[in-house]
Structure formats: C-alpha cells, structure tokens
Design an enzyme around this catalytic site. Structure first.
Site, PDB file in Angstrom:
ATOM      1  N   HIS A  81       5.870  -5.148  12.126  1.00 45.05           N
ATOM      2  CA  HIS A  81       5.196  -3.857  12.022  1.00 45.05           C
ATOM      3  C   HIS A  81       4.797  -3.341  13.400  1.00 45.05           C
ATOM      4  O   HIS A  81       3.689  -2.867  13.628  1.00 45.05           O
ATOM      5  CB  HIS A  81       3.971  -3.947  11.106  1.00 45.05           C
ATOM      6  CG  HIS A  81       3.535  -2.603  10.573  1.00 45.05           C
ATOM      7  ND1 HIS A  81       2.591  -1.825  11.192  1.00 45.05           N
ATOM      8  CD2 HIS A  81       3.953  -1.892   9.510  1.00 45.05           C
ATOM      9  CE1 HIS A  81       2.419  -0.700  10.507  1.00 45.05           C
ATOM     10  NE2 HIS A  81       3.240  -0.712   9.483  1.00 45.05           N
ATOM     11  N   HIS A  86       0.852  -1.191   0.000  1.00 40.61           N
ATOM     12  CA  HIS A  86       0.000   0.000   0.000  1.00 40.61           C
ATOM     13  C   HIS A  86       0.880   1.231   0.000  1.00 40.61           C
ATOM     14  O   HIS A  86       2.061   1.181   0.318  1.00 40.61           O
ATOM     15  CB  HIS A  86      -0.974  -0.010   1.183  1.00 40.61           C
ATOM     16  CG  HIS A  86      -0.338   0.087   2.533  1.00 40.61           C
ATOM     17  ND1 HIS A  86       0.535  -0.863   3.025  1.00 40.61           N
ATOM     18  CD2 HIS A  86      -0.442   1.037   3.510  1.00 40.61           C
ATOM     19  CE1 HIS A  86       0.924  -0.513   4.231  1.00 40.61           C
ATOM     20  NE2 HIS A  86       0.367   0.641   4.550  1.00 40.61           N
ATOM     21  N   ASP A 131       5.828   4.632   5.018  1.00 43.28           N
ATOM     22  CA  ASP A 131       6.725   3.666   5.661  1.00 43.28           C
ATOM     23  C   ASP A 131       6.818   2.351   4.889  1.00 43.28           C
ATOM     24  O   ASP A 131       7.555   1.447   5.299  1.00 43.28           O
ATOM     25  CB  ASP A 131       6.327   3.424   7.129  1.00 43.28           C
ATOM     26  CG  ASP A 131       4.883   2.943   7.278  1.00 43.28           C
ATOM     27  OD1 ASP A 131       4.008   3.400   6.520  1.00 43.28           O
ATOM     28  OD2 ASP A 131       4.620   2.111   8.161  1.00 43.28           O
ATOM     29  N   HIS A 132       6.098   2.258   3.770  1.00 41.88           N
ATOM     30  CA  HIS A 132       6.198   1.064   2.930  1.00 41.88           C
ATOM     31  C   HIS A 132       6.748   1.379   1.534  1.00 41.88           C
ATOM     32  O   HIS A 132       6.983   0.464   0.762  1.00 41.88           O
ATOM     33  CB  HIS A 132       4.831   0.376   2.812  1.00 41.88           C
ATOM     34  CG  HIS A 132       4.344  -0.188   4.117  1.00 41.88           C
ATOM     35  ND1 HIS A 132       4.288  -1.528   4.385  1.00 41.88           N
ATOM     36  CD2 HIS A 132       3.948   0.440   5.258  1.00 41.88           C
ATOM     37  CE1 HIS A 132       3.847  -1.722   5.627  1.00 41.88           C
ATOM     38  NE2 HIS A 132       3.622  -0.533   6.173  1.00 41.88           N
ATOM     39  N   HIS A 168       1.510   3.873   1.753  1.00 34.77           N
ATOM     40  CA  HIS A 168       1.904   4.674   2.910  1.00 34.77           C
ATOM     41  C   HIS A 168       3.430   4.794   2.919  1.00 34.77           C
ATOM     42  O   HIS A 168       4.138   3.850   2.558  1.00 34.77           O
ATOM     43  CB  HIS A 168       1.410   4.041   4.214  1.00 34.77           C
ATOM     44  CG  HIS A 168       0.011   4.451   4.573  1.00 34.77           C
ATOM     45  ND1 HIS A 168      -0.780   3.741   5.444  1.00 34.77           N
ATOM     46  CD2 HIS A 168      -0.737   5.521   4.170  1.00 34.77           C
ATOM     47  CE1 HIS A 168      -1.957   4.346   5.577  1.00 34.77           C
ATOM     48  NE2 HIS A 168      -1.963   5.418   4.802  1.00 34.77           N
ATOM     49  N   ASP A 206      -0.314  -3.821   5.638  1.00 39.88           N
ATOM     50  CA  ASP A 206      -1.042  -3.510   6.856  1.00 39.88           C
ATOM     51  C   ASP A 206      -2.519  -3.851   6.671  1.00 39.88           C
ATOM     52  O   ASP A 206      -3.086  -3.644   5.597  1.00 39.88           O
ATOM     53  CB  ASP A 206      -0.942  -2.018   7.139  1.00 39.88           C
ATOM     54  CG  ASP A 206       0.469  -1.546   7.470  1.00 39.88           C
ATOM     55  OD1 ASP A 206       1.393  -2.351   7.502  1.00 39.88           O
ATOM     56  OD2 ASP A 206       0.637  -0.323   7.648  1.00 39.88           O
TER      57      ASP A 206
END
Lengths: 303, 303
Positions: free
Chosen positions: B270, B62, B66-67, B64, B212
């Site tokens: 995570h 996804h 942090d990914h 975001h 996530d």
C-alpha cells in the site's frame, strides 16, 4: 495542430490478457475528449503519458460495465490530483444514475464538480460545441440505449496570401477583416476580391465513433466522408447471427458502412474475447474497405 | 498443500505506472480467498494465471475506491464466464450498499447469487469458517470503518507412524480412529498410547492482513505468531505525521508491530504514489524486523 485518436482499450466485455475494455482519448489541440471509460482506463492513460488534467468532457456510449467501470476510479483520481475544474460527462440517462450513486457514497466531498448531461440516444443532434469543435450524437442500436459520437472541427478561417498583402501594401490592421471575408479597395478605387487575397481554410477534420451497435447501413448519411471512423467489429462475419443476437457488428459489416459512407479510414475494435486471429478479421474488413486498421491498446492515429 | 499469497496490487489510492490498487488472492489448497478488489484486479488475475472460478469468498477491508472498484467488473466477468456458484462478499456495511446498487442497475439478471455478509469492524471475531480454515476479523482504524483479516488453517490430524502400525499389525480399519486420538490395545491387553502411534499434526499456517489502518500496537495480541503478516506501510517514518493525519502506517511502525507480534515474515505494501525509493522503505522496515519483503504485483509468497 493535433487531432488524434488514442486507443486506451478496444476489447469487449469478457477481459483477455491482450485487450483492455473500451476507452479512447480524442486529442483536439491538447484538449482531451474521452470516449467511454472501461475499467483500467486511467492506468492506460498513465502508460501512454496522457494527463487526466486535460480531460474536460467524457462521452459515454452506453451503460454497460465494459464502457463505464473505469469512471469510479477516474473521478477519484482526478480529485487526488487536485482537480478543481468542472468535469462534464455526457451519456444516456442510465449513466447519470451511476454518477449520482458515486457522488452520494464515495465523492460527497471531492474538490470539483461532476456535471452530467443526458443524451437522447434516438436523436442525431448537436450535444456539445466549443470554439474549435462540435459533437453530434449518432443514434445506435444495442441491447440497451446506445449512442455514437461525431466530432467535427469547426471550419477555420482562410489563409492570407502574404504576397498579395505585400503587393497591395495592405496594413496589418486589416488582416483580420480580410480573413473574415472582406475585400480590399486600393487607393485608386480598385476592388481586390477576398478570394484573390486568401487561400481556402484548411479542411476541418472529423471523427466518428460507433460502438456498441448492430450494423446500421443508414448511418452512412450521418458519417458521410469523415476522416476516421471507429466502428465496433465484435465478430467476424461467419458469426453474423451471433452479432445480430447480441446486437453487435461484424468486420464485414463495419467495412461495408465505411465504404458506403466514403470515410477516409476505418479503425475496427471491440473484439470478442473469442477472436483468436485478428489478422483474419482485418483481412475480412480490408476485402471491402482496404484502408482499415485494427485498434490496439496504445495505438495513436493522427487525423 | 498450498497456502500461498498472491499479490495482485499493492499501490494506494493515487495510481502509478508501477503499482495497481490493492488486491490479493490467498490460495488455500486451490480455494481462492480474495482480499480487497481494487480496479484492475481481474486483469491482474489473468496475468498471473489465476482462475476467477476458484474464488468463493471475497473479503473487503473498507469501502474506499482503491479497495473495491474492481468488484463491479469482476462480478460481471464471473457471469460472462458462466458462473452459477454463489459468491460471498464480506465487508463493512457500506460495501453492501455498492453491491445493492450494482445488482439493481447492472446485474439484475446474472446467473448466480452474490451474497453480502456485513462485518462489525469494531469486533475481533470469527467471520467465516469451512472445513480447512477460519477467518477472524481484526479491528483496524482508518478514516472510515476498516477491518483486517486473520486466516488460520484448522489444526490437522496427527500423522500415523507406519512402522508402529506394521509392528502391532493394526488393521487399516482402525487408522482413522487412531488419527482421531484413539490408543490401541493389543491381543494380550497391552495399551499402546496414541502418542506412540503418531507424530504431531503439521502445524497449522496463518496469515494476517492489516490495511488500511493507523499503527495499532495492541494488534500484536491478535496476530501473535502468524506465519505471514501483510501490513500497509503507506509512508516512510519521516512522514509519520502525514501517516497519522491520513490514518495510515509507516514502514517503521509496521515492522515494530511485526517484531512485537513475533510473526514469521512481514510483507509491506500500500505504498504512497509519492514513494520513489522503495528500497529505502524496505531498509527502514528491516532495521526493526529483518525478515521483511516488499509487496509487488505478481509476487507469490508460499506460507
């Protein structure tokens, strides 16, 4: 009062296991001025115990990934940490495009404002000032528009000579006037000149950052006498041609500029991943300008 | 033959000194499949001695930060390392917007092609296959479109029983046929069935990545019996409400899914920056599913 440089990263574009991409924090009495923001800068700050909340202004030299790819994460983290204060980012126009994209796609709803201030990279001019410092741009020359930064403390006030105040029984209420330049007239009408009542202000400190750029001898006028110069030294001088082609500087050239500009100290960084022997690079620079140090992640230089 | 998971980072959005943002490398017989690419992933690869040249496909769960914020730097570094092979990036549509921006602003002239493959995050379907593996999408539910990945080796061929080949003096030229399912007819007309000539193929190995996402009990059907499940466990169950609100999973929930899906092993990661005692989080998961391990930067799990 702090005026110190924190090296978060001093490698160049190709990552290595021993260097992070470029980023620095200039700590001016607890206010942090970030200079460039390579990937991983926020992690390096945490490692060094530097709080992101203290950053008010970020100065970006040019829009190459190894100088800006830490911004996306940093901006998000500041939001997660509950930031509400404005964040000011100064840099060449291209950096603004990235910020616009980030705000559009990732940060439409963050809790603080990111304000971009474009810099004309061809001008040497005042780009920021607050009560304690001024920041001037330094025109550099790289493959894309690039700019350095000259941080200078504003001159402080002279120091009061306590023994003179006592001797002439000058009331406390007059001290600010005297600091500001006033003389003192005694009851019998004798004028005690300002200079006898004070000692000169602490000399204001200065720091110049020049990266990425080819060797520009004419910069010596702009950075004349700064206390500390950080200059890129991507290559040793045996690769001067490569430096010229990629618009970078050699250690010898950086040291020559430091010598000609009569700076106090030189810190070299932005090392090519191909540099295996940094001690040799240091020796090369020191052969021209002895007071040179190698940048290194975690290094703190008090100015 | 390698089938191993390398954890490059297993923290969540707020960075800490002990975790990097999410990224993994699944090493399938020397081919690297990268899963998510948080900031610093390329540095972590270098630390772990994993070559970026071995990455052919990157799967992004996804969009975001942090990914994905490791992608800009990784793409540039691959170019600096002289890459010419295509790089395939699979992920939700939004990831494609970032790649387009990067290519427009930073990578207009790189020496290889970045090809984006959008994933329909609502479907469980085949999104990639090559000679050795298949990858299926796993529909997840997070604050933005999010998708997990199920990697499964293709079934191998049965193993030849050397002693039977010798006993029946079967020529070498027939071995591939027999592996492929043929029986053997001796000179006197006796048919030796395929099953007597071979032992079953090595069971194919499988790995599922779910992060996530909120806890989705129905995923047990999709990931039934996988050898290894990586599942996010951002919080402990005492913060189940917070997990629900932020669309994340608790350790207890992740373990419940692992148990219900009868997976071989569970790796949780995570972790929220607020988790101070990861051992407690592990105990919580193990109370439901004993064969659980904590993700950790540098961890390698052979499947």
């Amino acid at each position: 009062m702090n005026f110190e440089l924190n090296i978060l990263g001093c490698g160049s574009a190709k990552p290595t296991t021993h260097h992070q991409p470029t980023s620095q924090i200039l700590n001016v009495r607890g206010k942090y001025f970030m200079i460039d923001c390579g990937e991983g800068a926020q992690t390096q700050m945490q490692m060094m115990g530097l709080s992101m909340a203290n950053i008010g202004h970020i100065f970006i030299s040019h829009n190459h990934g190894d100088h800006v790819f830490g911004l996306p994460g940093l901006i998000g983290t500041m939001d997660l940490l509950g930031r509400t204060a404005e964040l000011h980012i100064h840099g060449p126009q291209q950096v603004g495009e990235m910020l616009e994209f980030l705000q559009h796609i990732y940060y439409a709803e963050i809790g603080y404002e990111v304000i971009f201030h474009p810099i004309d990279t061809r001008q040497h001019q005042l780009i920021f000032e607050d009560r304690s410092i001024t920041v001037h741009s330094i025109p550099l020359e790289h493959r894309i528009p690039s700019v350095g930064f000259l941080f200078r403390e504003k001159p402080g006030l002279p120091h009061i000579r306590r023994e003179m105040i006592d001797a002439f029984q000058i009331p406390v209420s007059q001290i600010n006037n005297i600091k500001a330049g006033a003389s003192w007239t005694t009851e019998d009408g004798t004028v005690i000149p300002h200079e006898r009542l004070t000692t000169p202000a602490t000399p204001s400190r200065s720091y110049a950052y020049c990266s990425d750029t080819i060797y520009l001898p004419e910069l010596k006028e702009i950075i004349k006498g700064v206390n500390l110069l950080y200059h890129e030294a991507t290559y040793m001088h045996e690769r001067a041609l490569r430096a010229e082609q990629t618009r970078h500087t050699t250690a010898l050239q950086a040291a020559t500029l430091a010598r000609d500009a009569e700076v106090g100290q030189l810190c070299v960084g932005h090392f090519s991943a191909a540099i295996k022997d940094e001690a040799a690079l240091l020796r090369e620079a020191q052969s021209v300008f002895p007071n040179t140090v190698l940048a290194k992640e975690g290094l703190v230089i008090s100015i």
